[in-house]
Design a protein around this motif. Structure first.
Motif, mmCIF file in Angstrom:
data_model
loop_
_atom_site.group_PDB
_atom_site.id
_atom_site.type_symbol
_atom_site.label_atom_id
_atom_site.label_comp_id
_atom_site.label_asym_id
_atom_site.label_seq_id
_atom_site.Cartn_x
_atom_site.Cartn_y
_atom_site.Cartn_z
ATOM 1 N N ASN A 210 0.817 -1.226 0.000
ATOM 2 C CA ASN A 210 0.000 0.000 0.000
ATOM 3 C C ASN A 210 0.847 1.272 0.000
ATOM 4 O OD1 ASN A 210 -2.320 -1.660 0.185
ATOM 5 N ND2 ASN A 210 -2.094 -1.761 2.419
ATOM 6 N N GLY A 211 2.002 1.199 -0.611
ATOM 7 C CA GLY A 211 2.833 2.392 -0.745
ATOM 8 C C GLY A 211 3.453 2.892 0.538
ATOM 9 N N GLU A 212 3.466 2.063 1.609
ATOM 10 C CA GLU A 212 3.999 2.536 2.887
ATOM 11 C C GLU A 212 5.490 2.839 2.808
ATOM 12 O OE1 GLU A 212 3.242 -0.513 5.684
ATOM 13 O OE2 GLU A 212 4.226 -2.100 4.537
ATOM 14 N N ASN A 213 6.234 2.118 1.977
ATOM 15 C CA ASN A 213 7.671 2.349 1.893
ATOM 16 C C ASN A 213 8.021 3.577 1.066
ATOM 17 O OD1 ASN A 213 8.389 0.326 3.568
ATOM 18 N ND2 ASN A 213 9.414 -0.950 2.044
ATOM 19 N N THR A 214 7.078 4.084 0.284
ATOM 20 C CA THR A 214 7.341 5.317 -0.458
ATOM 21 C C THR A 214 7.563 6.476 0.506
ATOM 22 O OG1 THR A 214 5.993 4.549 -2.321
ATOM 23 C CG2 THR A 214 6.423 6.914 -2.172
ATOM 24 N N ALA A 215 6.674 6.609 1.473
ATOM 25 C CA ALA A 215 6.824 7.676 2.469
ATOM 26 C C ALA A 215 8.059 7.447 3.326
ATOM 27 C CB ALA A 215 5.576 7.742 3.342
ATOM 28 N N ARG A 216 8.359 6.183 3.651
ATOM 29 C CA ARG A 216 9.551 5.901 4.449
ATOM 30 C C ARG A 216 10.822 6.305 3.704
ATOM 31 N NH1 ARG A 216 7.360 -0.051 6.149
ATOM 32 N NH2 ARG A 216 6.143 0.571 8.001
ATOM 33 N N ALA A 217 10.865 6.022 2.411
ATOM 34 C CA ALA A 217 12.050 6.380 1.630
ATOM 35 C C ALA A 217 12.263 7.889 1.610
ATOM 36 C CB ALA A 217 11.918 5.832 0.206
ATOM 37 N N GLU A 218 11.183 8.647 1.457
ATOM 38 C CA GLU A 218 11.321 10.106 1.434
ATOM 39 C C GLU A 218 11.769 10.641 2.788
ATOM 40 O OE1 GLU A 218 11.346 11.959 -1.100
ATOM 41 O OE2 GLU A 218 10.686 10.428 -2.523
ATOM 42 N N ARG A 219 11.254 10.070 3.867
ATOM 43 C CA ARG A 219 11.677 10.517 5.191
ATOM 44 C C ARG A 219 13.151 10.208 5.437
ATOM 45 N NH1 ARG A 219 7.692 7.836 9.348
ATOM 46 N NH2 ARG A 219 9.302 8.643 10.778
ATOM 47 N N LEU A 220 13.594 9.048 4.997
ATOM 48 C CA LEU A 220 15.009 8.697 5.157
ATOM 49 C C LEU A 220 15.898 9.597 4.311
ATOM 50 C CD1 LEU A 220 14.953 4.782 5.216
ATOM 51 C CD2 LEU A 220 15.713 6.303 7.048
ATOM 52 N N ALA A 221 15.463 9.905 3.077
ATOM 53 C CA ALA A 221 16.266 10.759 2.203
ATOM 54 C C ALA A 221 16.406 12.154 2.788
ATOM 55 C CB ALA A 221 15.636 10.825 0.807
ATOM 56 N N GLU A 222 15.339 12.679 3.364
ATOM 57 C CA GLU A 222 15.407 14.011 3.967
ATOM 58 C C GLU A 222 16.304 14.007 5.205
ATOM 59 O OE1 GLU A 222 12.370 17.452 5.735
ATOM 60 O OE2 GLU A 222 11.628 15.448 5.259
ATOM 61 N N ALA A 223 16.211 12.947 6.022
ATOM 62 C CA ALA A 223 16.990 12.894 7.256
ATOM 63 C C ALA A 223 18.471 12.682 6.994
ATOM 64 C CB ALA A 223 16.460 11.793 8.160
#
Length: 648
Positions: A162-175
Motif C-alpha cells: 500500500n505504498g507505505e515504503n514510499t513515504a519511508r524512503a522520502e523521510r530517510l532521504a530528507e533525514a
C-alpha cells in the motif's frame, strides 16, 4: 561536557564560487528561524534572535557559516565550512551541547544546497530526495553501488504494501541528505532483478530496507552483516526509521575525511581567524612531498637490488669494432692502421680482481624465482643479529647466556617458518587467510546464535518443570527466540518488549560498535539481549517480592528456570581508581528519574562485560532500582569500553 556530534558530511562541489549558492540556501534556512536576510555583499554578518546566534563570514575562496540555537536545555550548533577548488568542498557538521537526546538528521538547508549543482561525495552523486529505480536502471545502479570511491552508505528500499515504503524512503532521504543516498525499487520486477544480481545473502526482500556500507562489491563480499537489513515487522515499530538514519549518518561521520580536506581544513580555519594570509590557501589541498627517511631508503635500495639479475656476459664473437675516438679541437697523431680480423688478439681473460658486472634490472617482466627467499633470509638474519646484539650487552651471567640460547633458538624457528611460508605461499595467500578469518568469525556468530536457541529451550523446559512439579510431554514448544542482528536492533526490541527495563540514550554508542565490527556485533548483540532478558526477569521477581537478593546473586544461583548470564560477565563495582576520579565517573553518569535520585542522574558502576578483553571491549552499564520506588532497572549505556586508568 564535550559536545555530541549528530551529523557530519563532506560535500564535493565542482562549481565556483561555492559561496554564492551556499549563502543563498543557508540564509534562506536561517530566515525560517526568524533571522533577517543577511547582506551577501558583506564579508561578515552577525545576528542574534531569541537566544540564537547567526554568523556568516568569508574571505577569498573560503568561508564559514554558523547557526547556534537553544534547544531542550542545551545548544545546537550547525556549521558549514567551505573552500573553493577543483572541485571545492563543504564540510557540514551539527553538534549538540546538553543531555537531551536528539535524533541525528541533516540540517534543513542541505537538500536545497544539493539541488544547486552536481554535488558528490567524491565518487557518487548526492541527491536531495529518494531516487526511484526501475528495472531498466538496475545495472547502472549496481555500478554506483560498487563505485570504489563511494564514501557514503546507500539505502535500498524494497516495495512495501500500500505504498507505505514510499513515504519511508522520502523521510530517510530528507533525514540523511548529504550523508547517504536513498533508492526505492519501483516494483517487484525491479526487486527480483536486483536480488538476482546481488545474491541471496545481499538482497533486500518483501518490504525490507537495507543499508549498503562503503566499499561494496557483491562478488567479493564475505560479511553480509556489514550491510544490515531491517525487516518489515521492525519497520512498523516506533523509532525504526530513526535507527536507520542514525546508522547511515554514523557511518558517514565515522569515515575518514578525504586527504585533501584533512590538509586544507586547518588552513581555512586559520585564514578565517586572521592567523594566516589568503595566499596560504594556494596549494592547501596539494599533498606535500613525503620526507625521505635515509634508513628506509637504504633498506629499499638493498631490497630492490635483490629483485634484479646480473646481465648475461656478452660473448667475444659479439664484440663490435671499438668506438671512434672523440673529436679533438687540436690535431693529433694519425691512428695506426687497424689489423685484420684474422690477427685480432683474443679478449684478455678476466682475473679474480676484475670487477663483477653490475646488476641490470629485468625489464621484460620475468620474475626472479629467488627474490622472496632471499628477502626473507635477509629479514631473519637482521632480526637475529639485532636480538643477539641487544641481549649480548647484558650477558655476563649464566641466566643471560640461557636467554641468548633461547633467542638463537627462536631465530632458527623463524628461519624454519620462512622455509614453510615462502615456497608454499602462492600469490593471494594473504587474501585467502583474511577470507578464512572472516568465515570463521561468521561461523562463530552462527554457533553462538544456535547455542542461544538451545539455551532458550532449556530455560523454558526448566521453568515448566519447576512450575508443574513433574515431567511434561506433548506440550507446545516456546516461541521462536529473538536473534538480534545488531546492537541497535537489540535496543529497539528491548524498549518494546521488556517492561521492567528503561533503556537510556545510548543508541549512538551502540551504532558505532555495530559499524566498527559488523560480524562481531552480532555476537555482542546476542550477549546483550541475554543480559537484558536476565535483568528484566530479575527486576520482575524482585519488584514483586519473589526474590530478595541482588542481580549477582540471581545469576550465581540460577535455579528454577530463571534467565541468567554467567557471573563472570558481571562487575557490580568499579575500581577505587575510577570511583575516586571525576574524570572517570563523569562518563559513567547517566540520567534517571527524580524518584531514583533527586539530581536526575546517577553514577552507574554495575556493568555487563560483553567481551572480557580485546578491542573493542563492549560494556553495558545499569542501575538497579527494582527494589526501590520505581521497581525498574535503568540501562544507561551500551557501547565501547568507557575510559579508565588503563585507557588514558
Amino acid at each position: 561536557m564535550a559536545p555530541t556530534q549528530l551529523y557530519q558530511a563532506v560535500l564535493r562541489d565542482p562549481g565556483r564560487p561555492i559561496w554564492v549558492r551556499l549563502h543563498r540556501v543557508f540564509s534562506a534556512w536561517a530566515q525560517t528561524k526568524g533571522f533577517p536576510s543577511p547582506d551577501a555583499g558583506r564579508p561578515r554578518a552577525e545576528h542574534e534572535h531569541a537566544g540564537a546566534r547567526l554568523v556568516m563570514e568569508r574571505r577569498d575562496g573560503c568561508g564559514r557559516y554558523v547557526l547556534e540555537e537553544p534547544v531542550d536545555g542545551g545548544r545546537l550548533r550547525t556549521r558549514a565550512v567551505f573552500l573553493d577548488g577543483a572541485p571545492g568542498w563543504v564540510q557540514v557538521t551539527v553538534e549538540q551541547e546538553g543531555d537531551a537526546r536528539r535524533d541525528a538528521r541533516a540540517p534543513g538547508f542541505v537538500p536545497a544546497y544539493l539541488r544547486t549543482a552536481r554535488i558528490t561525495d567524491g565518487g557518487i552523486h548526492l541527491v536531495d530526495r529518494a531516487e526511484v529505480l526501475t528495472e531498466d536502471e538496475v545495472h547502472r545502479f549496481l555500478r554506483v553501488l560498487t563505485e570504489p570511491r563511494r564514501r557514503v552508505p546507500v539505502v535500498v528500499v524494497s516495495p512495501g504494501h500500500n505504498g507505505e515504503n514510499t513515504a519511508r524512503a522520502e523521510r530517510l532521504a530528507e533525514a540523511t541528505a548529504g550523508a547517504g543516498v536513498v533508492v526505492r525499487l519501483a516494483d517487484r520486477r525491479t526487486e527480483n532483478l536486483f536480488n538476482r544480481l546481488m545474491g541471496d545473502e545481499l538482497g533486500v526482500y518483501g518490504g525490507a530496507i537495507r543499508t549498503y556500507a562503503a566499499p561494496f562489491d557483491p562478488a567479493t563480499e564475505r560479511s553480509p552483516y556489514r550491510h544490515p537489513p531491517m525487516r518489515p515487522a521492525k519497520l512498523r515499530e516506533e523509532g525504526a526509521l530513526e535507527t536507520i538514519a542514525d546508522g547511515v549518518i554514523g557511518r558517514a561521520s565515522a569515515a575518514d575525511q578525504p586527504p585533501e580536506v584533512r590538509r586544507s581544513l586547518p588552513v581555512v580555519l586559520r585564514v578565517l581567524a586572521g592567523r594566516a594570509e589568503v595566499a596560504a590557501l594556494d596549494g592547501a589541498m596539494t599533498p606535500p612531498p613525503a620526507p625521505v627517511d635515509p634508513a628506509r631508503e637504504e633498506l629499499r635500495r638493498k631490497m630492490m637490488a635483490l629483485t634484479v639479475r646480473p646481465a648475461p656476459p656478452m660473448p667475444a664473437t659479439s664484440l663490435g669494432p671499438p668506438a671512434a675516438p672523440p673529436v679533438s679541437a687540436e690535431p693529433g697523431p694519425a691512428p695506426a692502421p687497424a689489423p685484420s680480423s684474422s690477427h685480432s688478439p683474443s679478449p684478455a681473460p678476466s682475473s679474480s680482481h676484475s670487477p663483477s658486472p653490475e646488476p641490470v634490472a629485468v625489464l621484460d617482466g620475468s620474475p626472479n624465482p629467488d627474490v622472496a627467499h632471499r628477502v626473507a633470509e635477509m629479514v631473519v638474519k637482521a632480526m637475529r643479529q639485532e636480538l643477539d646484539t641487544a641481549l649480548g650487552l647484558a650477558a655476563g651471567a649464566d641466566t643471560s647466556r640461557d636467554v641468548l640460547r633461547e633467542v638463537r633458538t627462536l631465530g632458527l624457528h623463524l628461519a624454519g617458518l620462512r622455509e614453510l611460508v615462502v615456497p608454499a605461499a602462492p600469490a593471494g595467500s594473504e587474501d585467502d587467510l583474511r577470507v578464512a578469518h572472516e568465515l570463521l568469525r561468521e561461523e562463530y556468530a552462527e554457533v553462538v546464535t544456535a547455542a542461544r536457541v538451545l539455551q532458550e529451550r532449556v530455560r523454558w523446559l526448566e521453568r515448566t518443570l519447576a512450575e508443574s512439579g513433574h515431567p511434561v510431554y506433548g506440550v507446545a514448544t516456546p516461541g521462536e527466540a529473538f536473534t538480534p542482528a545488531s546492537l541497535a536492533e537489540t535496543l529497539v526490541e528491548a524498549r518494546s518488549r521488556l517492561a521492567h527495563l528503561v533503556i537510556g540514550q545510548t543508541d549512538a554508542a551502540a551504532v558505532r560498535l555495530d559499524h566498527a565490527d559488523p560480524v562481531l556485533s552480532r555476537t555482542w548483540a546476542a550477549k546483550a539481549w541475554d543480559a537484558l532478558l536476565a535483568l528484566d526477569d530479575f527486576a520482575r521477581a524482585r519488584s514483586s517480592g519473589l526474590f530478595a537478593g541482588g542481580f549477582y546473586d540471581w545469576c550465581a544461583d540460577g535455579s528454577g528456570g530463571r534467565r541468567v548470564i554467567p557471573p563472570g560477565m558481571l562487575a557490580m563495582r568499579e575500581s577505587a581508581s575510577v570511583t575516586n576520579s571525576a574524570k572517570f565517573t563523569q562518563p559513567r553518569t547517566f540520567p534517571v528519574p527524580a524518584e531514583v535520585h533527586p539530581s536526575g542522574k546517577i553514577v552507574m558502576e554495575a556493568h555487563v562485560k560483553l567481551r572480557a578483553v580485546g578491542y573493542p571491549a563492549p560494556r553495558m552499564y545499569f542501575h538497579d532500582d527494582s527494589g526501590g520506588v520505581t521497581g525498574k532497572i535503568y540501562v544507561g549505556y551500551l557501547g565501547d569500553h568507557l575510559p579508565n586508568t588503563r585507557t588514558n
